[in-house]
Design a protein around this motif. Structure first.
Motif, PDB file in Angstrom:
ATOM      1  N   ASN A 179      -3.507   1.795   9.764  1.00 17.99           N
ATOM      2  CA  ASN A 179      -2.945   0.979   8.695  1.00 17.99           C
ATOM      3  C   ASN A 179      -1.600   1.524   8.244  1.00 17.99           C
ATOM      4  OD1 ASN A 179      -3.426   2.991   6.618  1.00 17.99           O
ATOM      5  ND2 ASN A 179      -5.557   2.336   6.596  1.00 17.99           N
ATOM      6  N   VAL A 180      -0.873   0.661   7.586  1.00 21.33           N
ATOM      7  CA  VAL A 180       0.425   0.980   7.011  1.00 21.33           C
ATOM      8  C   VAL A 180       0.446   0.354   5.620  1.00 21.33           C
ATOM      9  CG1 VAL A 180       2.927   0.616   7.216  1.00 21.33           C
ATOM     10  CG2 VAL A 180       1.566   0.991   9.278  1.00 21.33           C
ATOM     11  N   ILE A 181       0.963   1.100   4.657  1.00 22.67           N
ATOM     12  CA  ILE A 181       1.082   0.575   3.298  1.00 22.67           C
ATOM     13  C   ILE A 181       2.569   0.465   2.994  1.00 22.67           C
ATOM     14  CG2 ILE A 181       0.543   0.921   0.860  1.00 22.67           C
ATOM     15  CD1 ILE A 181      -1.795   2.774   1.965  1.00 22.67           C
ATOM     16  N   ILE A 182       2.977  -0.731   2.545  1.00 20.17           N
ATOM     17  CA  ILE A 182       4.384  -0.957   2.228  1.00 20.17           C
ATOM     18  C   ILE A 182       4.533  -1.386   0.774  1.00 20.17           C
ATOM     19  CG2 ILE A 182       4.997  -1.520   4.612  1.00 20.17           C
ATOM     20  CD1 ILE A 182       5.117  -4.488   3.768  1.00 20.17           C
ATOM     21  N   ASP A 183       5.698  -1.098   0.230  1.00 16.31           N
ATOM     22  CA  ASP A 183       5.975  -1.518  -1.145  1.00 16.31           C
ATOM     23  C   ASP A 183       6.562  -2.928  -1.152  1.00 16.31           C
ATOM     24  OD1 ASP A 183       8.724  -1.317  -0.516  1.00 16.31           O
ATOM     25  OD2 ASP A 183       9.040   0.474  -1.736  1.00 16.31           O
ATOM     26  N   GLY A 184       6.923  -3.399  -2.317  1.00 11.64           N
ATOM     27  CA  GLY A 184       7.430  -4.754  -2.489  1.00 11.64           C
ATOM     28  C   GLY A 184       8.733  -5.046  -1.778  1.00 11.64           C
ATOM     29  N   GLN A 185       9.453  -4.005  -1.387  1.00 15.06           N
ATOM     30  CA  GLN A 185      10.709  -4.180  -0.647  1.00 15.06           C
ATOM     31  C   GLN A 185      10.506  -3.990   0.853  1.00 15.06           C
ATOM     32  OE1 GLN A 185      10.660  -2.238  -3.693  1.00 15.06           O
ATOM     33  NE2 GLN A 185      11.103  -4.263  -4.502  1.00 15.06           N
ATOM     34  N   GLY A 186       9.258  -3.768   1.269  1.00 16.36           N
ATOM     35  CA  GLY A 186       8.963  -3.613   2.694  1.00 16.36           C
ATOM     36  C   GLY A 186       9.141  -2.197   3.219  1.00 16.36           C
TER      37      GLY A 186
END
Length: 167
Positions: A137-144
């Motif tokens: 998995n990868v977790i990204i913030d609101g800006q990608g």
């Protein structure tokens, strides 16, 4: 000499491009555009502004299947943040059989976004995200921007909780 120069240029350019495409914390996550289980199209950029857990899995992967109840609990726990457009989970399936994929979605009553190109390990998205084992998995913030990768169990839960309480 010309061919040697071309070969050297190609090797250096390829190395540079590979270095630019690494899935690393702090870098932008590559765009994903795939088909959802219901047949409609989906692009990761549609979730701009949200914390997103991109979960790569497959129905034939026992650890992936074992992880689904935890993801379901997490999705339920953060339902308020989901309603408020702060958080989302995107399941990227590396399956090749749509029927098996849909049965698993139904069996676990998965209600977060499910996408796949049904190309198994040959999926361009799996290559783009450097997936070489599942689950991943990868977790990204609101800006990608990539915040974390390959977290599971309590470590994943704690990271999501901390990230959502900071916003």
């Amino acid at each position: 000499m010309k061919n040697g120069f071309k070969l050297l240029f190609f090797i250096l350019f390829s190395s540079y491009m590979n270095a630019q495409n690494k899935i690393e914390i702090g870098k932008k996550a590559p765009e994903i555009t795939m088909t959802k289980a219901d047949g409609t199209s989906f692009s990761l950029s549609e979730l701009k502004g949200k914390l997103v857990l991109i979960d790569f899995s497959a129905t034939w992967c026992a650890p992936c299947v074992e992880e689904q109840p935890q993801l379901k609990t997490m999705y339920s726990t953060y339902s308020e943040q989901i309603k408020n457009n702060q958080f989302e989970i995107v399941g990227v399936s590396l399956d090749k059989n749509k029927e098996n994929w849909q049965k698993t979605i139904d069996r676990f009553q998965i209600n977060w976004i499910q996408i796949s190109d049904l190309k198994f390990w040959k999926s361009p998205v799996a290559k783009l995200y450097e997936v070489d084992e599942l689950p991943f998995n990868v977790i990204i913030d609101g800006q990608g921007t990539i915040l974390a990768k390959n977290l599971h169990g309590k470590e994943l839960e704690d990271f999501i909780k901390k990230s959502l309480t900071q916003n």
